[in-house]
Design a protein around this motif. Sequence first.
Motif, PDB file in Angstrom:
ATOM      1  N   ASP A 229       0.815  -1.227   0.000  1.00  0.00           N
ATOM      2  CA  ASP A 229       0.000   0.000   0.000  1.00  0.00           C
ATOM      3  C   ASP A 229       0.845   1.273   0.000  1.00  0.00           C
ATOM      4  O   ASP A 229       0.315   2.366  -0.061  1.00  0.00           O
ATOM      5  N   ARG A 230       2.165   1.128   0.041  1.00  0.00           N
ATOM      6  CA  ARG A 230       3.033   2.315  -0.022  1.00  0.00           C
ATOM      7  C   ARG A 230       3.376   2.701  -1.469  1.00  0.00           C
ATOM      8  O   ARG A 230       4.009   3.715  -1.705  1.00  0.00           O
ATOM      9  N   TRP A 231       2.978   1.872  -2.447  1.00  0.00           N
ATOM     10  CA  TRP A 231       3.278   2.160  -3.852  1.00  0.00           C
ATOM     11  C   TRP A 231       2.705   3.527  -4.216  1.00  0.00           C
ATOM     12  O   TRP A 231       1.527   3.795  -4.012  1.00  0.00           O
ATOM     13  N   LYS A 232       3.569   4.364  -4.724  1.00  0.00           N
ATOM     14  CA  LYS A 232       3.225   5.732  -5.118  1.00  0.00           C
ATOM     15  C   LYS A 232       2.619   6.517  -3.957  1.00  0.00           C
ATOM     16  O   LYS A 232       1.663   7.264  -4.101  1.00  0.00           O
ATOM     17  N   SER A 233       3.239   6.347  -2.803  1.00  0.00           N
ATOM     18  CA  SER A 233       2.819   7.068  -1.609  1.00  0.00           C
ATOM     19  C   SER A 233       3.191   8.547  -1.733  1.00  0.00           C
ATOM     20  O   SER A 233       3.910   8.945  -2.641  1.00  0.00           O
ATOM     21  N   GLN A 234       2.722   9.333  -0.792  1.00  0.00           N
ATOM     22  CA  GLN A 234       3.025  10.763  -0.777  1.00  0.00           C
ATOM     23  C   GLN A 234       4.368  11.000  -0.084  1.00  0.00           C
ATOM     24  O   GLN A 234       4.720  10.297   0.860  1.00  0.00           O
ATOM     25  N   SER A 235       5.082  12.014  -0.537  1.00  0.00           N
ATOM     26  CA  SER A 235       6.348  12.359   0.104  1.00  0.00           C
ATOM     27  C   SER A 235       6.123  12.739   1.555  1.00  0.00           C
ATOM     28  O   SER A 235       5.162  13.442   1.870  1.00  0.00           O
ATOM     29  N   PRO A 236       7.042  12.308   2.414  1.00  0.00           N
ATOM     30  CA  PRO A 236       6.947  12.670   3.829  1.00  0.00           C
ATOM     31  C   PRO A 236       7.509  14.076   4.045  1.00  0.00           C
ATOM     32  O   PRO A 236       8.633  14.248   4.505  1.00  0.00           O
ATOM     33  N   LEU A 237       6.729  15.086   3.703  1.00  0.00           N
ATOM     34  CA  LEU A 237       7.226  16.463   3.695  1.00  0.00           C
ATOM     35  C   LEU A 237       7.561  17.012   5.074  1.00  0.00           C
ATOM     36  O   LEU A 237       8.199  18.052   5.184  1.00  0.00           O
ATOM     37  N   LYS A 238       7.151  16.335   6.116  1.00  0.00           N
ATOM     38  CA  LYS A 238       7.441  16.817   7.458  1.00  0.00           C
ATOM     39  C   LYS A 238       8.396  15.901   8.223  1.00  0.00           C
ATOM     40  O   LYS A 238       8.637  16.106   9.392  1.00  0.00           O
ATOM     41  N   ASN A 239       8.951  14.907   7.564  1.00  0.00           N
ATOM     42  CA  ASN A 239       9.845  13.968   8.220  1.00  0.00           C
ATOM     43  C   ASN A 239      11.300  14.375   7.968  1.00  0.00           C
ATOM     44  O   ASN A 239      11.843  14.126   6.895  1.00  0.00           O
ATOM     45  N   PRO A 240      11.955  14.983   8.967  1.00  0.00           N
ATOM     46  CA  PRO A 240      13.331  15.438   8.763  1.00  0.00           C
ATOM     47  C   PRO A 240      14.309  14.300   8.490  1.00  0.00           C
ATOM     48  O   PRO A 240      15.343  14.512   7.874  1.00  0.00           O
TER      49      PRO A 240
END
Length: 158
Positions: free
Chosen positions: A128-139
Amino acid sequence: MYAQAYLDYLYFFHAERDYFECHEVLETEWKKRAADHRHSYWVTLIQLAVALYHERRGNKKGAHILLNRLLKRIPLEHVQLEHLGINTSKLLIDLHIRLKNLDEPFSDYDLPLTDSHLIKLCQVRAGDRWKSQSPLKNPNIIHKHILRHQKPKIEEEE
Protein backbone atom coordinates in the motif's frame (compact mmCIF):
# COMPACT_ATOMS: atom_id res chain seq x y z
CA MET A 1 16.01 -9.51 -15.45
CA TYR A 2 16.61 -6.28 -13.52
CA ALA A 3 19.46 -5.64 -11.10
CA GLN A 4 18.42 -5.83 -7.46
CA ALA A 5 19.87 -2.35 -6.91
CA TYR A 6 17.51 -1.00 -9.57
CA LEU A 7 14.52 -2.69 -7.95
CA ASP A 8 15.62 -1.21 -4.61
CA TYR A 9 15.94 2.21 -6.27
CA LEU A 10 12.39 1.95 -7.60
CA TYR A 11 11.11 0.91 -4.18
CA PHE A 12 12.75 3.88 -2.44
CA PHE A 13 11.69 6.19 -5.30
CA HIS A 14 7.99 5.24 -5.44
CA ALA A 15 7.19 3.79 -2.00
CA GLU A 16 9.41 5.47 0.56
CA ARG A 17 10.07 8.63 -1.48
CA ASP A 18 13.55 8.43 0.01
CA TYR A 19 15.55 10.00 -2.80
CA PHE A 20 18.75 10.01 -0.77
CA GLU A 21 18.51 6.24 -0.39
CA CYS A 22 17.88 5.95 -4.15
CA HIS A 23 21.21 7.68 -4.62
CA GLU A 24 22.92 5.38 -2.13
CA VAL A 25 21.76 2.06 -3.61
CA LEU A 26 22.63 2.94 -7.19
CA GLU A 27 25.91 4.60 -6.33
CA THR A 28 26.96 1.41 -4.55
CA GLU A 29 25.96 -0.62 -7.62
CA TRP A 30 27.77 1.80 -9.94
CA LYS A 31 30.97 1.70 -7.89
CA LYS A 32 31.08 -2.12 -7.88
CA ARG A 33 32.45 -2.04 -11.40
CA ALA A 34 35.85 -0.95 -12.62
CA ALA A 35 35.83 2.67 -13.74
CA ASP A 36 35.96 1.72 -17.44
CA HIS A 37 32.97 -0.65 -17.07
CA ARG A 38 30.60 1.53 -15.07
CA HIS A 39 27.14 2.03 -16.52
CA SER A 40 26.51 5.73 -17.01
CA TYR A 41 22.74 5.26 -17.00
CA TRP A 42 23.01 4.62 -13.24
CA VAL A 43 24.44 8.13 -12.93
CA THR A 44 21.41 9.48 -14.78
CA LEU A 45 19.05 7.80 -12.32
CA ILE A 46 21.17 8.92 -9.36
CA GLN A 47 21.03 12.51 -10.60
CA LEU A 48 17.26 12.30 -10.99
CA ALA A 49 16.87 11.20 -7.37
CA VAL A 50 19.26 13.90 -6.17
CA ALA A 51 17.43 16.58 -8.18
CA LEU A 52 14.17 15.59 -6.46
CA TYR A 53 15.92 15.48 -3.09
CA HIS A 54 17.18 19.04 -3.61
CA GLU A 55 13.83 20.26 -4.88
CA ARG A 56 11.91 18.79 -1.95
CA ARG A 57 14.38 20.41 0.51
CA GLY A 58 13.86 23.79 -1.14
CA ASN A 59 17.27 23.88 -2.81
CA LYS A 60 15.93 25.20 -6.11
CA LYS A 61 19.41 26.07 -7.41
CA GLY A 62 20.67 22.49 -6.92
CA ALA A 63 17.50 21.07 -8.47
CA HIS A 64 17.78 23.47 -11.42
CA ILE A 65 21.39 22.48 -12.12
CA LEU A 66 20.65 18.76 -12.00
CA LEU A 67 17.46 18.97 -14.05
CA ASN A 68 19.39 20.78 -16.78
CA ARG A 69 22.10 18.11 -16.70
CA LEU A 70 19.44 15.42 -16.95
CA LEU A 71 17.86 17.04 -19.98
CA LYS A 72 21.25 16.68 -21.70
CA ARG A 73 22.06 13.18 -20.36
CA ILE A 74 18.77 11.38 -20.97
CA PRO A 75 18.92 11.54 -24.79
CA LEU A 76 22.41 10.00 -24.59
CA GLU A 77 21.14 7.21 -22.32
CA HIS A 78 17.87 6.70 -24.22
CA VAL A 79 18.40 3.06 -25.23
CA GLN A 80 19.69 1.91 -21.83
CA LEU A 81 16.89 3.69 -19.95
CA GLU A 82 14.28 2.19 -22.26
CA HIS A 83 15.75 -1.26 -21.46
CA LEU A 84 15.12 -0.42 -17.80
CA GLY A 85 11.44 0.01 -18.63
CA ILE A 86 11.44 3.82 -18.62
CA ASN A 87 9.63 5.89 -21.23
CA THR A 88 12.38 8.41 -21.92
CA SER A 89 10.24 10.65 -24.16
CA LYS A 90 7.74 11.11 -21.33
CA LEU A 91 10.55 11.53 -18.80
CA LEU A 92 12.07 14.36 -20.84
CA ILE A 93 8.73 16.13 -21.19
CA ASP A 94 8.08 15.74 -17.47
CA LEU A 95 11.49 17.12 -16.54
CA HIS A 96 11.08 20.14 -18.83
CA ILE A 97 7.77 20.90 -17.10
CA ARG A 98 9.30 20.34 -13.67
CA LEU A 99 12.16 22.70 -14.47
CA LYS A 100 9.73 25.42 -15.53
CA ASN A 101 7.68 24.94 -12.34
CA LEU A 102 10.47 24.86 -9.76
CA ASP A 103 8.91 27.81 -7.94
CA GLU A 104 5.77 25.77 -7.28
CA PRO A 105 5.45 23.67 -4.09
CA PHE A 106 7.13 20.27 -4.33
CA SER A 107 5.07 17.47 -5.82
CA ASP A 108 5.96 13.81 -6.06
CA TYR A 109 7.18 12.36 -9.31
CA ASP A 110 6.55 8.85 -10.59
CA LEU A 111 8.90 7.46 -13.17
CA PRO A 112 7.05 6.66 -16.41
CA LEU A 113 7.58 2.91 -16.29
CA THR A 114 6.49 0.89 -19.31
CA ASP A 115 7.22 -2.72 -18.33
CA SER A 116 4.09 -4.18 -16.72
CA HIS A 117 6.12 -7.00 -15.14
CA LEU A 118 8.47 -4.47 -13.52
CA ILE A 119 5.52 -2.40 -12.28
CA LYS A 120 3.96 -5.50 -10.75
CA LEU A 121 7.23 -6.43 -9.00
CA CYS A 122 7.40 -2.92 -7.54
CA GLN A 123 3.75 -2.92 -6.47
CA VAL A 124 4.07 -6.28 -4.72
CA ARG A 125 7.13 -5.17 -2.78
CA ALA A 126 5.71 -1.76 -1.86
CA GLY A 127 2.20 -2.91 -1.04
CA ASP A 128 0.00 0.00 0.00
CA ARG A 129 3.03 2.32 -0.02
CA TRP A 130 3.28 2.16 -3.85
CA LYS A 131 3.23 5.73 -5.12
CA SER A 132 2.82 7.07 -1.61
CA GLN A 133 3.03 10.76 -0.78
CA SER A 134 6.35 12.36 0.10
CA PRO A 135 6.95 12.67 3.83
CA LEU A 136 7.23 16.46 3.69
CA LYS A 137 7.44 16.82 7.46
CA ASN A 138 9.84 13.97 8.22
CA PRO A 139 13.33 15.44 8.76
CA ASN A 140 14.86 11.95 8.68
CA ILE A 141 13.94 11.77 4.99
CA ILE A 142 14.04 15.44 4.01
CA HIS A 143 17.45 16.20 5.54
CA LYS A 144 18.92 12.70 5.47
CA HIS A 145 22.36 13.71 4.18
CA ILE A 146 22.84 16.14 7.07
CA LEU A 147 21.44 13.87 9.77
CA ARG A 148 23.46 10.91 8.53
CA HIS A 149 26.68 12.78 9.27
CA GLN A 150 25.42 14.02 12.63
CA LYS A 151 24.36 10.58 13.90
CA PRO A 152 27.91 9.39 14.77
CA LYS A 153 28.50 12.68 16.66
CA ILE A 154 25.25 12.31 18.60
CA GLU A 155 26.03 8.69 19.48
CA GLU A 156 29.55 9.63 20.54
CA GLU A 157 28.25 12.39 22.82
CA GLU A 158 25.77 10.02 24.45
